[in-house]
Design a protein around this motif. Structure first.
Motif, short mmCIF file in Angstrom:
data_model
loop_
_atom_site.label_atom_id
_atom_site.label_comp_id
_atom_site.label_asym_id
_atom_site.label_seq_id
_atom_site.Cartn_x
_atom_site.Cartn_y
_atom_site.Cartn_z
N SER A 1 5.01 3.99 -3.74
CA SER A 1 4.65 5.02 -4.55
C SER A 1 4.99 5.03 -6.16
O SER A 1 4.98 5.91 -6.90
CB SER A 1 5.39 6.29 -4.18
N ASN B 1 6.12 8.95 4.27
CA ASN B 1 5.97 7.36 4.17
C ASN B 1 5.36 7.22 2.78
O ASN B 1 4.35 6.67 2.73
CB ASN B 1 5.06 6.98 5.28
N ASN C 1 -0.47 8.84 4.74
CA ASN C 1 0.37 7.43 4.90
C ASN C 1 1.18 7.76 6.30
O ASN C 1 1.64 6.80 6.79
CB ASN C 1 1.34 7.43 3.83
N GLU D 1 1.73 10.92 -1.00
CA GLU D 1 0.30 11.27 -0.22
C GLU D 1 -0.91 11.32 -1.33
O GLU D 1 -0.39 12.47 -2.01
CB GLU D 1 0.60 12.34 0.79
N TRP E 1 0.68 -1.18 0.07
CA TRP E 1 0.18 0.18 0.04
C TRP E 1 0.89 1.29 -0.13
O TRP E 1 0.50 2.21 -0.70
CB TRP E 1 -0.97 0.03 1.15
N CYS E 2 2.19 1.41 0.82
CA CYS E 2 2.76 2.57 0.79
C CYS E 2 3.74 2.50 -0.29
O CYS E 2 4.46 3.72 -0.28
CB CYS E 2 3.66 2.76 2.23
N SER F 1 -0.80 4.31 9.03
CA SER F 1 -1.50 5.43 8.36
C SER F 1 -2.62 5.85 9.21
O SER F 1 -3.19 5.37 10.05
CB SER F 1 -1.75 4.86 7.05
#
Length: 497
Positions: free
Chosen positions: A106, A348, A305, A351, A103-104, A265
């Motif tokens: 990018s 993180n 995040n 965003e 999920w985090c 998060s």
């Protein structure tokens, strides 16, 4: 009879048992005891081995049964909650071809933008309620473009919870709510968005079979049962991403109800029956766990995040010998505004709230003569709270009512400086309920299995533990937030130019 729930996070796997008698929690465990590692092969990337989650599920299940003395045949069903938006790809033998892009991560921001241009903004808004963004399909599109030889070997794609269900049952399945979080669900047609996959040059046949979010999904096969110490044939009855599941755990199921969480998060999740949106980039719209074509239930999700992970970083790097309760007490001694110290918790990954910009975390206004650890803790909590408020302003402009918020028993919401800042600036009352995602998933399985008529009945034993209301004299909060917001807007302006 008992029901088991799993919460497959990026930090740990939690497992809980609840009773059929009243839905009360019998026991809860966590594996590993310390956080699981997240690999970052490049800045802004985040990967985990899917079999690492599976190992922790096995350990947690066996610990839970041993701790309670409950026999395997007394467990009547399973519910699964999991970290959202991750991509797991498997080959013909249903083995992972690469680490999960979680999920985090990018890396797929540009891929999502390219896909939006190909598909068209109007089409995405009307049919997906979202831009492709940095979600599961965009991550798969990135694999297609950057790892073409590996892409050719893909037999099926899955979300993290789908992979755990696969290891338990041997069946490769997914849900409509899961596909929506991957931007793979067409709300206009109420079916998988095959047209979008084809636009991306991806075969829709890579999707697993679709099973109900609530109801029989699969059963434990001999391998899965033996690995966990459970009974073969035990049904998997529920599966959902962690934020829809968090809302379910708090009995946030109907339009106008709002849930929030402050884990690694930070999330605000509001349920609506509207299948239209003005915001499809900074706020996302997913099928809630009880969504249907006849009775739409859309979860409008704001995700930040860098929230709890920033406070964790602050503890580990600034004051490793101080626990969170002490940090919260130290922060409470400092006046609102932290005497000019401002922290921006965006370290993180990209965003979504900031249009997928990767700005990084920042500390501003630090005075060596004025500021001490207490100020750092207060400014960290205020920076997270201000981030929540900034995002809630976006949600309010998209029609979300934020007068009352329910939150789980997270550390951030136990921190009075954080919770009172959010309540005072938004005018919302915040109720804290001591429940968890694993307990919610177990209760959802119990509802699906017929033990309770509704989540309201399954959560009847939960009580409000804390309540925060807006405090009198909000001017210092408004002034501190205005300074923080002005500086953030300047950061965004200089960053994008």
């Amino acid at each position: 009879m008992y029901w088991i729930g799993y919460d497959i996070g990026s930090s740990s796997v939690k497992a809980a048992l609840v009773s059929s008698a009243d839905g009360s929690e019998i026991a809860r465990v966590q594996q590993p005891k310390k956080e699981m590692p997240i690999d970052a092969p490049q800045p802004g990337w985040g990967e985990q081995d899917p079999d690492l989650w599976w190992e922790q599920v096995q350990l947690a299940t066996r610990e839970l049964l041993e701790k309670t003395g409950i026999k395997a045949d007394a467990v009547k069903g399973i519910g699964i909650s999991y970290q959202m938006h991750g991509l797991v790809v498997v080959d013909q033998d249903l083995k992972p071809l690469r680490p999960s892009i979680i999920w985090c991560d990018s890396r797929a921001v540009a891929a999502g933008e390219a896909l939006l241009q190909k598909a068209g903004e109007a089409e995405c808004r009307e049919r997906l309620l979202n831009a492709p963004g940095n979600f599961t399909l965009s991550k798969l599109f990135w694999v297609r473009e950057n790892q073409p030889e590996l892409f050719k070997k893909i037999h099926k794609i899955m979300l993290p919870g789908d992979y755990i269900a696969l290891r338990l049952s041997g069946r490769c399945t997914t849900t409509a709510s899961g596909l929506s979080e991957g931007i793979l669900w067409d709300f206009k047609e109420e079916q998988p968005a095959a047209w979008l996959m084809e636009t991306a040059g991806i075969d829709p046949g890579l999707l697993p079979d679709i099973v109900p979010t609530f109801g029989p999904q699969s059963e434990l096969d001999e391998s899965g049962a033996e690995a966990c110490g459970l009974k073969k044939g035990t049904p998997i009855l529920y599966r959902a991403g962690d934020q829809p599941n968090n809302a379910l755990s708090l009995d946030v199921m109907e339009p106008g109800e709002v849930a929030a969480t402050g884990g690694t998060s930070g999330v605000v999740y509001a349920v609506t029956d509207r299948t239209q949106t003005r915001e499809m980039n900074r706020v996302n719209n997913f099928a809630h766990v009880n969504h249907s074509a006849e009775n739409p239930r859309i979860g409008k999700l704001l995700c930040i995040n860098g929230t709890g992970i920033q406070y964790s970083w602050m503890q580990q790097q600034v004051s490793e010998d101080t626990d969170y309760a002490e940090m919260n007490q130290m922060a409470a001694r400092i006046p609102v505004g932290s005497q000019g110290l401002r922290i921006f918790p965006f370290g993180n990954g990209a965003e979504r709230m900031l249009s997928n910009i990767l700005v990084g975390a920042r500390i501003s206004g630090l005075s060596f003569n004025t500021h001490k650890r207490d100020h750092l803790f207060r400014a960290a909590l205020e920076g997270i709270a201000f981030s929540f408020v900034y995002g809630m302003e976006i949600m309010a402009a998209d029609g979300v009512n934020l007068r009352k918020i329910r939150a789980g028993n997270d550390n951030l919401f136990r921190a009075r400086p954080f919770a009172e800042t959010v309540a005072t600036l938004t005018g919302a009352t915040i109720e804290m309920v001591a429940t968890t995602g694993a307990v919610g998933a177990a209760r959802a399985a119990a509802v699906a299995g017929g033990a309770f008529p509704s989540m309201t009945a399954a959560t009847a034993t939960d009580k409000v533990q804390l309540e925060y209301a807006p405090v009198p004299g909000k001017e210092p909060y408004q002034q501190a937030y205005a300074h923080w917001k002005n500086e953030l807007n300047h950061i965004l302006k200089t960053h994008t130019t």
